[in-house]
Design a protein around this motif. Structure first.
Motif, mmCIF file in Angstrom:
data_model
loop_
_atom_site.group_PDB
_atom_site.id
_atom_site.type_symbol
_atom_site.label_atom_id
_atom_site.label_comp_id
_atom_site.label_asym_id
_atom_site.label_seq_id
_atom_site.Cartn_x
_atom_site.Cartn_y
_atom_site.Cartn_z
ATOM 1 N N ILE A 1 0.823 -1.210 0.000
ATOM 2 C CA ILE A 1 0.000 0.000 0.000
ATOM 3 C C ILE A 1 0.857 1.259 0.000
ATOM 4 O O ILE A 1 0.404 2.333 0.418
ATOM 5 N N ALA A 2 2.088 1.172 -0.489
ATOM 6 C CA ALA A 2 2.946 2.350 -0.554
ATOM 7 C C ALA A 2 2.322 3.425 -1.439
ATOM 8 O O ALA A 2 2.510 4.626 -1.202
ATOM 9 N N ASP A 3 1.537 3.015 -2.436
ATOM 10 C CA ASP A 3 0.905 3.982 -3.337
ATOM 11 C C ASP A 3 -0.208 4.780 -2.666
ATOM 12 O O ASP A 3 -0.701 5.768 -3.223
ATOM 13 N N LEU A 4 -0.605 4.359 -1.463
ATOM 14 C CA LEU A 4 -1.659 5.059 -0.732
ATOM 15 C C LEU A 4 -1.099 6.031 0.305
ATOM 16 O O LEU A 4 -1.859 6.626 1.068
ATOM 17 N N GLY A 5 0.202 6.206 0.325
ATOM 18 C CA GLY A 5 0.843 6.989 1.368
ATOM 19 C C GLY A 5 0.328 8.403 1.516
ATOM 20 O O GLY A 5 0.255 8.932 2.622
ATOM 21 N N ASP A 6 -0.040 9.053 0.402
ATOM 22 C CA ASP A 6 -0.481 10.449 0.454
ATOM 23 C C ASP A 6 -1.981 10.591 0.709
ATOM 24 O O ASP A 6 -2.471 11.708 0.882
#
Length: 213
Positions: free
Chosen positions: A125-130
């Motif tokens: 879920i690194a792409d959900l960090g923001d």
């Protein structure tokens, strides 16, 4: 390297109704222990008392010879929680929710953000960090909550139903990471009603109506 054990000794918790009744159990370092039981059986209460969120009415809980209850409901820095209600801060992004656990332990912002990014990546879920928490699904929030608990590399990890919102693939990822935490010597306790998690654990105890079976 195996560390100290988490020891629950003759704990009773009775804020009104009797929620824990003479519970004694040792959660060993270096292994995954499941606490199994139906909804309302006392699993969450046991983890909360064990981790120092609430004080036992009688009995003691110690880690490395010192009480986990510090008198104010704040857990010792050696203890990390995955809460059933997630406990995420809605106004913060997913990355910030993970980083804040490191900041509370004195880690600088740049390092905390980098480590938070890596922790999210462990759960894909690194792409959900923001994204802010309110933009995430239940399963995504659950994985952020697990990442936040794991990023501090605490020697005690208490997880309350950490896979309840996850499909089998993501549940397997979470269990694999929890297993690796135990392999590095941590105390890992998982409260669950899922027989698959009980089977995957090194050991388990059963609780019902506040009593160990």
């Amino acid at each position: 390297m195996t560390g100290a054990h988490l020891v629950v000794d003759a704990v009773r918790y009775q804020p009104g109704p009797l929620l824990l009744d003479d519970v004694s159990v040792t959660f060993p370092a270096g292994q995954v222990t499941a606490v199994a039981g139906p909804s309302g059986s006392g699993k969450t209460t046991l983890l909360s008392v064990a981790g120092g969120l609430i004080a036992p009415t009688a009995g003691t809980v110690t880690y490395d010879g010192a009480p986990t209850w510090r008198g104010n409901g704040d857990p010792r820095p050696e203890i990390a929680f995955v809460l059933q209600v997630y406990g995420l801060v809605p106004i913060l992004s997913a990355r910030e929710n993970v980083a804040i656990a490191l900041r509370a332990r004195g880690v600088g912002w740049v390092d905390a953000n980098d480590r938070a990014e890596a922790a999210l990546a462990r759960f894909d879920i690194a792409d959900l960090g923001d994204r802010q928490v309110e933009e995430l699904s239940g399963g995504q929030m659950q994985r952020v909550a697990v990442a936040r608990a794991l990023v501090v590399e605490a020697p005690v990890l208490l997880a309350d139903e950490p896979t309840s919102e996850l499909d089998q693939s993501n549940a397997d990822v979470v269990l694999d990471v929890l297993r690796r935490e135990a392999d590095r010597g941590a105390v890992v306790v998982i409260a669950t009603h899922d027989p698959a998690i009980v089977d995957a654990a090194d050991d388990h105890v059963t609780i019902d109506e506040g009593r160990l079976g």
